[in-house]
Design an enzyme around this catalytic site. Structure first.
Site, PDB file in Angstrom:
ATOM      1  CB  SER A 281      26.533   7.570  -3.247  1.00  0.00           C
ATOM      2  OG  SER A 281      25.283   7.541  -3.887  1.00  0.00           O
TER       3      SER A 281
HETATM    4  N1  SAH Z   1      22.148   9.981  -2.233  1.00  0.00           N
HETATM    5  C1  SAH Z   1      21.788   8.680  -1.769  1.00  0.00           C
HETATM    6  C2  SAH Z   1      21.858   7.702  -2.930  1.00  0.00           C
HETATM    7  C3  SAH Z   1      20.972   6.573  -2.753  1.00  0.00           C
HETATM    8  S1  SAH Z   1      20.908   5.481  -4.128  1.00  0.00           S
HETATM    9  C4  SAH Z   1      22.714   8.215  -0.654  1.00  0.00           C
HETATM   10  O1  SAH Z   1      23.909   8.483  -0.726  1.00  0.00           O
HETATM   11  O2  SAH Z   1      22.264   7.531   0.254  1.00  0.00           O
HETATM   12  C5  SAH Z   1      19.628   6.189  -5.121  1.00  0.00           C
HETATM   13  C6  SAH Z   1      18.292   6.356  -4.476  1.00  0.00           C
HETATM   14  O3  SAH Z   1      17.365   6.760  -5.511  1.00  0.00           O
HETATM   15  C7  SAH Z   1      17.706   5.089  -3.860  1.00  0.00           C
HETATM   16  O4  SAH Z   1      17.365   5.333  -2.521  1.00  0.00           O
HETATM   17  C8  SAH Z   1      16.451   4.815  -4.710  1.00  0.00           C
HETATM   18  O5  SAH Z   1      15.390   4.246  -3.979  1.00  0.00           O
HETATM   19  C9  SAH Z   1      16.114   6.216  -5.202  1.00  0.00           C
HETATM   20  N2  SAH Z   1      15.259   6.249  -6.402  1.00  0.00           N
HETATM   21  C10 SAH Z   1      15.270   5.431  -7.487  1.00  0.00           C
HETATM   22  N3  SAH Z   1      14.320   5.793  -8.363  1.00  0.00           N
HETATM   23  C11 SAH Z   1      13.683   6.869  -7.834  1.00  0.00           C
HETATM   24  C12 SAH Z   1      12.590   7.695  -8.262  1.00  0.00           C
HETATM   25  N4  SAH Z   1      11.947   7.510  -9.410  1.00  0.00           N
HETATM   26  N5  SAH Z   1      12.219   8.715  -7.457  1.00  0.00           N
HETATM   27  C13 SAH Z   1      12.847   8.957  -6.268  1.00  0.00           C
HETATM   28  N6  SAH Z   1      13.858   8.195  -5.814  1.00  0.00           N
HETATM   29  C14 SAH Z   1      14.283   7.171  -6.572  1.00  0.00           C
END
Ligand code: SAH
Length: 219
Positions: free
Chosen positions: A64
């Site tokens: 993010s």
């Molecule tokens: N806080 C993280 C954001 C990553 S983007 C950072 O800054 O790196 C959002 C993340 O949510 C992705 O890695 C995606 O794989 C995960 N995600 C999507 N659906 C999900 C679910 N049902 N359960 C767990 N993780 C999920």
């Protein structure tokens, strides 16, 4: 993994930028000044780590934008020793910011590859989060209830399992909408268990996808 003076200087500049964009919680800004974001970037992107932008990580996901991390963290307002459930570990950067603020963090990721990478980097940095490979829609009932819940992917609605796992008096920060964009919602559960919601601005996140991914091929 090295955190050079150059990195530290770039981070200071980024924090100044976040302040100028309206982030004012000093605990959040201090934690973000301490966590080396470049440790969480894919190789090839490290040099951009202190730009206020989202970048691609494995599995078509993103780390993010720093402003978004700061904004969500400010809304969540984590305090020392609070139990926080994070949905969407991704790179692990947001997890590190919460840990740096002294919270006890439980974080779920649906891609095994990302879960393993985050586990390795956060471990190397000396943090002790509780990380899970699973479906964030279902939360993590074993350790419930949580003081606070942070969802870092765009949900189509507030998942009822997550609401159930939130303590009375607790709050959840969650972007809700469709693939075109989401409203950042702060969902509060009163001491009596009543739910109220407030919209706190428009954002665009990768989607929260139901179920954990079981195709473990690397990409
Ligand atoms: N806080 C993280 C954001 C990553 S983007 C950072 O800054 O790196 C959002 C993340 O949510 C992705 O890695 C995606 O794989 C995960 N995600 C999507 N659906 C999900 C679910 N049902 N359960 C767990 N993780 C999920």
């Amino acid at each position: 993994m090295t955190d050079s003076y150059k990195h530290k200087g770039q981070r200071k500049k980024l924090i100044k930028e976040l302040r100028a964009k309206g982030i004012s919680n000093e605990n959040v800004l201090e934690a973000m000044e301490r966590v080396p974001r470049h440790y969480f970037m894919e190789s090839g992107f490290e040099q951009f780590a202190y730009k206020d932008q989202a970048f691609p990580i494995a599995k078509g996901q993103t780390i993010s934008q720093p402003y978004t991390v700061a904004y969500q963290t400010e809304l969540l307002d984590p305090r020392k020793h609070e139990k926080i459930l994070e949905i969407g570990t991704g790179s692990g950067y947001q997890t590190a910011v919460l840990l740096e603020m002294g919270a006890k963090v439980y974080s779920i990721e649906r891609y095994r590859d990302l879960y393993l990478r985050a586990k390795s980097i956060l471990g190397e940095m000396g943090y002790q989060p509780y990380l899970f490979y699973g479906d964030g829609y279902a939360g993590q009932p074993t350790f419930a209830p949580y003081d606070k819940i942070l969802v870092t992917a765009g949900a189509s609605e507030v998942p009822s399992d997550l609401l159930d796992q939130l303590k009375n008096g607790g709050s959840m920060v969650i972007p809700v909408g469709d693939h075109l964009g989401q409203q950042m919602k702060v969902v509060e559960k009163s001491q009596e268990g009543e739910i109220t919601e407030h919209n706190r601005g428009s954002f665009i996140f990768v989607p929260l996808i139901p179920g954990k991914d079981t195709n473990n091929n690397k990409s």
